[in-house]
Design a protein around this motif. Sequence first.
Motif, mmCIF file in Angstrom:
data_model
loop_
_atom_site.group_PDB
_atom_site.id
_atom_site.type_symbol
_atom_site.label_atom_id
_atom_site.label_comp_id
_atom_site.label_asym_id
_atom_site.label_seq_id
_atom_site.Cartn_x
_atom_site.Cartn_y
_atom_site.Cartn_z
ATOM 1 N N MET A 183 0.814 -1.221 0.000
ATOM 2 C CA MET A 183 0.000 0.000 0.000
ATOM 3 C C MET A 183 0.847 1.272 0.000
ATOM 4 O O MET A 183 0.346 2.360 0.250
ATOM 5 C CB MET A 183 -0.945 -0.002 1.203
ATOM 6 N N ASN A 184 2.120 1.122 -0.289
ATOM 7 C CA ASN A 184 3.019 2.276 -0.381
ATOM 8 C C ASN A 184 3.118 2.697 -1.853
ATOM 9 O O ASN A 184 3.714 1.976 -2.663
ATOM 10 C CB ASN A 184 4.397 1.914 0.165
ATOM 11 N N PRO A 185 2.568 3.838 -2.216
ATOM 12 C CA PRO A 185 2.585 4.246 -3.633
ATOM 13 C C PRO A 185 3.976 4.574 -4.154
ATOM 14 O O PRO A 185 4.180 4.632 -5.367
ATOM 15 C CB PRO A 185 1.682 5.490 -3.654
ATOM 16 N N ASN A 186 4.922 4.790 -3.264
ATOM 17 C CA ASN A 186 6.294 5.098 -3.674
ATOM 18 C C ASN A 186 7.170 3.855 -3.747
ATOM 19 O O ASN A 186 8.387 3.964 -3.937
ATOM 20 C CB ASN A 186 6.904 6.107 -2.698
ATOM 21 N N ARG A 187 6.559 2.710 -3.620
ATOM 22 C CA ARG A 187 7.296 1.446 -3.693
ATOM 23 C C ARG A 187 7.907 1.285 -5.082
ATOM 24 O O ARG A 187 7.204 1.383 -6.091
ATOM 25 C CB ARG A 187 6.317 0.305 -3.412
ATOM 26 N N PRO A 188 9.224 1.043 -5.174
ATOM 27 C CA PRO A 188 9.838 0.870 -6.499
ATOM 28 C C PRO A 188 9.323 -0.391 -7.190
ATOM 29 O O PRO A 188 8.761 -1.279 -6.547
ATOM 30 C CB PRO A 188 11.327 0.776 -6.182
ATOM 31 N N TYR A 189 9.523 -0.471 -8.491
ATOM 32 C CA TYR A 189 8.944 -1.554 -9.279
ATOM 33 C C TYR A 189 9.760 -2.840 -9.252
ATOM 34 O O TYR A 189 9.256 -3.911 -9.554
ATOM 35 C CB TYR A 189 8.740 -1.112 -10.735
ATOM 36 N N GLY A 190 11.034 -2.759 -8.945
ATOM 37 C CA GLY A 190 11.862 -3.951 -8.948
ATOM 38 C C GLY A 190 12.364 -4.302 -10.336
ATOM 39 O O GLY A 190 12.056 -3.643 -11.333
ATOM 40 N N SER A 191 13.150 -5.359 -10.415
ATOM 41 C CA SER A 191 13.698 -5.794 -11.702
ATOM 42 C C SER A 191 14.053 -7.264 -11.637
ATOM 43 O O SER A 191 14.234 -7.834 -10.554
ATOM 44 C CB SER A 191 14.945 -4.975 -12.069
ATOM 45 N N PHE A 192 14.128 -7.885 -12.790
ATOM 46 C CA PHE A 192 14.397 -9.323 -12.895
ATOM 47 C C PHE A 192 15.258 -9.538 -14.133
ATOM 48 O O PHE A 192 15.248 -8.723 -15.056
ATOM 49 C CB PHE A 192 13.065 -10.072 -13.026
ATOM 50 N N GLU A 193 16.019 -10.625 -14.136
ATOM 51 C CA GLU A 193 16.942 -10.899 -15.240
ATOM 52 C C GLU A 193 17.837 -9.690 -15.497
ATOM 53 O O GLU A 193 18.097 -9.306 -16.647
ATOM 54 C CB GLU A 193 16.179 -11.303 -16.505
ATOM 55 N N ASP A 194 18.309 -9.106 -14.429
ATOM 56 C CA ASP A 194 19.139 -7.909 -14.489
ATOM 57 C C ASP A 194 20.605 -8.331 -14.393
ATOM 58 O O ASP A 194 21.001 -8.959 -13.404
ATOM 59 C CB ASP A 194 18.765 -6.998 -13.319
#
Length: 743
Positions: free
Chosen positions: A338-349
């Motif tokens: 519920m944190n709107p500033n939560r980063p999106y993350g990444s995968f296969e980086d």
Amino acid sequence: MRSFLKPLWAAALLFPLQAAMAQTPVYLDDSKPIEDRVEDALSRMTLEEKVALCHAQSKFSSAGVPRLGLPENWMTDGPHGIRPEVAWDEWVQAGWTNDSCMAFPALTCLAATWNPDMSLRYGRAIGEEARYRNKNVLLGPGVNIYRTPLNGRNFEYMGEDPYLASEMVVPYIQGVQSCGVAACVKHFALNNQEYDRFGVDVEVSDRALYEIYLPAFKAAVQRGEAWAIMGSYNLYRGQHCCHNQRLLNDILRGEWGFDGVVVSDWGGVHNTREAAYNGLDMEFGTGTDGLSVSASDAYNHYFLARPFLEQIKAGVIPESVVDGKVRNILRMMFRTTMNPNRPYGSFEDPAHGEAARQIAEEGIVLLQNRDNTLPIRLEKTRKILVVGENAIKMMTVGGGSSSLKAQYEISPLDGLRARVGSAAEVVYARGYVGNIDGSYNGVVSKVDLSESRSADELLAEAVALARESDYVIFVGGLNKNSHQDCEGGDRYDYGLPYNQDRLIEALAEINPRTVVVLVSGNSVAMPWADRVGAIVEGWYCGSEAGHALAAVLVGDVNPSGKLPFTMCTRLEDYHAHALNDSLVYPGVNHREVYKDDIFVGYRWSDKQKKNHRPLFCFGHGLSYTTFEYGKAVLDRKQMTEADSLRVCVSVKNTGSRAGAEVVQLYVSDLKSSLPRPIKELKGFRKVMLQPGESREVEFVLDRTSLSYFDDAKHAWVAEPGRFEVLIGASAEDIRSRVGFELK
């Protein structure tokens, strides 16, 4: 790298609410303080909705409140990588094609870096992968203390010393939670063996509890500000640790002020009343298969499900009890999903692979290097023989809940071949056969380990090739199979399995440049140690294991890892086994007494006679260069409890190549009312130095650095008197001493 698309479900759920209300509810207004949002959301929930938040709805999720736009909570196993998806109600693989993760080194390797910066980097990378997969709770890291080398799960933890584990766990948590994912620190507490883990009732003195087994958890809560804690399977004072009054209510929340969520280990809950009152918030895994009643209704029969709801409705349990649990759960949700500033993350980086490789390179420990056997001198080498099953076996598969479906895994053999290239011939001999089944929990190894030749034939082949090779690199150790380094059972004995000792001794007799690489998360017996050229602790290093190991072996990387636990010659040199008492380990009739008390690891070996010194002590690790220490200097010779004391020491790289040294500070209380260890780790710094470069390393000691826990007073005591600061390269390689007095 793929970026994470912002989920549309939130807008779909919240739009009807916002359209219907003239003013945004407090719980949806992220500008409001979290506690106000928690209370507002709680006030809008029905009793049934509250109870639903407190137990699982699937193997790894719990319900949200769709009516209010509150999303589900999704957990994932760690702590070395993000577990592949499993079916809703079963442990079988869900069959996804996009859930392969980066496999990071096991936490023993991370601890062996003695580098908090690496821990922060580790946490951020694994947090980004968890966030991309839309998990809001990572089930890790683990910080249980290395009490016995037989513990099947030691590889998931951070060693034997509470100070080292504390310093390494805090940045890991901070890294994970910077991604909007809750770190769930485990297993709280006294989960120091896998044998009888569901039934053993641990008896331990308060002093050992507070000095040895709790500090890393306390640091995780108070300094790391962890948002979640997982209870352990075992019992303490007759109560299971997932609902334990002393551990969860008195200590965790009462003494430490924890405001996060307590999550049960899967199957760790045993009755409704204790689960209700003794500190648990979220129940997972009860019944283990999720189908103990029926495919559609199993989760409603959990202890914190319908039985909990019925007792609240009947007035047996007040509604305020569930309200307390829901406040903790909502608080975690507002910090994560519920944190709107939560980063999106990444995968296969690719950056995650780079992080995994560098952590592995810094964690690999050079234990022994007779006659400068290492690094391999490629310019003078024509043939390198690699021997051993662990040179080709996939180590990301197996070990229990930390088993992974890795994007890739570079084996030691492939890593060395890639690095050596055409500079020398790299040949392989199997040498021994361990466990040929390379599958675990639906993940199947890409390596065929079947073998038709006999042990004698494999030995003869390896010896013949060793005779004509410039170097022999034996890659063996343990292997994350059952009763090796694996959840669910302890090792049966201290020696290497599969008759590896016989093979190592035969290779060493033929070729003096035999290098033994141990792939393990535990110490092992090494009866051949004085007959091989070099010994390397290679850990379970994840996806980049082969590249990292090759870089160390050929000298591209100067090894700087230090042991996070003591490696003894014999099993009975460990205190838990020295007493030769089954009540001390593994327990009798589900009862175990920690008679070894505070004297765990080097705290015990320091007290032993010279002929029982460890094979490789805590903090030990060699380099391809040399370091010279100056004399430790204090800024004063006396301090009071309100003061701090500064300690400075110079370190110089006296060799011909750059290298990193871990400067270790131990404190010795020269005279105390209660028995104390001869010395205790109270500081460390890892410094990188160019050839000829010197650096001043500074430490600050305060009252906590000098204190012990007094059972009778239930308080930390810094007793006036004489103390000594010891500066060293390991627990046994002390380079400088200086005394002072506490007034």
